[in-house]
Design a protein around this motif. Structure first.
Motif, PDB file in Angstrom:
ATOM      1  N   VAL A  50       4.596  -5.224  -0.864  1.00 53.49           N
ATOM      2  CA  VAL A  50       3.923  -6.169   0.024  1.00 53.49           C
ATOM      3  C   VAL A  50       2.790  -5.442   0.734  1.00 53.49           C
TER       4      VAL A  50
ATOM      5  N   ILE B 227       2.816  -9.658   6.922  1.00 56.16           N
ATOM      6  CA  ILE B 227       2.576  -9.626   5.473  1.00 56.16           C
ATOM      7  C   ILE B 227       1.383 -10.516   5.154  1.00 56.16           C
TER       8      ILE B 227
ATOM      9  N   PRO C 236       8.400  -9.310  -5.795  1.00 59.59           N
ATOM     10  CA  PRO C 236       7.394  -8.410  -5.236  1.00 59.59           C
ATOM     11  C   PRO C 236       7.696  -6.943  -5.554  1.00 59.59           C
TER      12      PRO C 236
ATOM     13  N   SER D 220       0.606  -0.493   1.967  1.00 59.22           N
ATOM     14  CA  SER D 220       1.421  -1.173   0.973  1.00 59.22           C
ATOM     15  C   SER D 220       2.841  -0.625   1.053  1.00 59.22           C
TER      16      SER D 220
ATOM     17  N   LEU E 262       7.383 -15.622  -0.018  1.00 57.80           N
ATOM     18  CA  LEU E 262       5.990 -15.336  -0.352  1.00 57.80           C
ATOM     19  C   LEU E 262       5.409 -16.409  -1.269  1.00 57.80           C
TER      20      LEU E 262
ATOM     21  N   TRP F  47       0.911  -9.604  -1.583  1.00 56.83           N
ATOM     22  CA  TRP F  47       1.934  -8.898  -2.338  1.00 56.83           C
ATOM     23  C   TRP F  47       1.437  -8.603  -3.742  1.00 56.83           C
TER      24      TRP F  47
END
Length: 310
Positions: free
Chosen positions: A219, A202, A216, A234, A251, A205
């Motif tokens: 991501v 990742i 999110p 994505s 995140l 996001w």
């Protein structure tokens, strides 16, 4: 008539089902009035006849017999598999016959026929699939830009392994007794996709909206090659609410000022993170540029680090 996503019918009942290769193209209904003309309509009802000039000779394939057929227009790759990315170059050209003719020479289209709903003045939608299939095969429609691919009764597991091994998108299972239900997404037609799995890193996001505010919505993921992180797509589906909340915490604890991918993805509102979280995603296929098609989140790989993927 549309198929419902679902599992492969079990061995106990598979003899009551036929299995066809799932094609990845543009669905079309083909009208052959028997007077030397042809009309192709997309699912939306739009007339797309002029977009595919290589299919015009099909107008004469049945002579004076009339028929309404169902099928999928595809563009084939060098291994004979339907390739939606290639077909996209042909779609939307109904209003540009000159360009459509030029593109037909560069990216040939092929019509895969799988059903007949009207024949010689008879409406066949009330007949079971097995009888309609017999009528279709009896037409012997095989030409330079159209064909009637085989359907296998029973042997679902073998058909599945063939599709998976050949890199096909999947199968469509059709109950032999099923009637044709126009406009219906029926459980008597089941589409079973071959899902592939990839471990991804990742790198960013995109915040969700509405009830997903602060969480999110998607991501942005990549794969490591030669020490660099290459963007592959994505992912915005596949989470439970609890998984989405947990991922949001991870995140938000690792923001980054710069994009970690080799090229900045064309994604509005992206927020970058340190590329240290590894996830497992499922997808159906890849574009020629390596992007994942139809990706969905499967799980966070806490047992892996980005260095494990080099």
């Amino acid at each position: 008539m549309l198929a419902t996503p679902g599992p492969l019918p079990s061995a106990a009942v598979e003899d009551g089902w036929a299995f066809e290769v799932k094609q990845d193209g543009q669905r079309a209904v083909i009208y052959l009035p028997g007077d030397g003309t042809i009309l192709l309509r997309a699912r939306s009802g739009t007339d797309i006849t002029t977009a595919y000039p290589e299919l015009l000779p099909l107008a004469h394939a049945l002579g004076t017999r009339s028929a309404v057929l169902d099928g999928e227009i595809v563009a084939l790759d060098d291994r004979g598999r339907s390739d939606f990315e290639r077909l996209q170059q042909r779609m939307g050209l109904a209003g540009s016959p000159t360009k459509a003719a030029r593109m037909a020479g560069q990216v040939p289209a092929h019509l895969m026929l799988f059903d007949v709903v009207h024949l010689d003045g008879r409406l066949l939608t009330g007949l079971p699939y097995a009888e309609r299939r017999g009528e279709l095969e009896g037409l012997r429609l095989a030409g330079p830009a159209w064909s009637t691919p085989a359907a296998i009764t029973g042997h679902g597991a073998e058909a599945w392994e063939m599709a998976r091994g050949a890199g096909l998108e999947g199968l469509v299972a059709k109950r032999l007794t099923s009637r044709y239900e126009p406009g219906t997404r029926s459980k008597t037609w089941v589409k079973i996709k071959v899902h592939r799995v990839a471990d991804v890193v990742i790198g960013g996001w995109v915040p969700g909206r509405g009830w997903l505010s602060g969480l999110p919505g998607a991501v942005l993921v990549g794969e490591r090659h030669d020490g660099l992180l290459h963007y592959v797509g994505s992912v915005g589906t596949g989470w439970s609410q609890a998984e989405r909340i947990r991922l949001a915490e991870l995140l938000q604890s690792a923001p980054a000022d710069t994009c970690p991918f080799t090229q900045v993805p064309p994604v509005t509102g992206a927020r970058w993170v340190l590329p240290r979280l590894v996830g497992e995603v499922r997808y159906t296929s890849r574009t020629r540029g390596g992007r994942l098609r139809h990706p969905s989140w499967h799980r966070l790989r806490a047992d892996l680090t980005p260095d494990d993927l080099t």
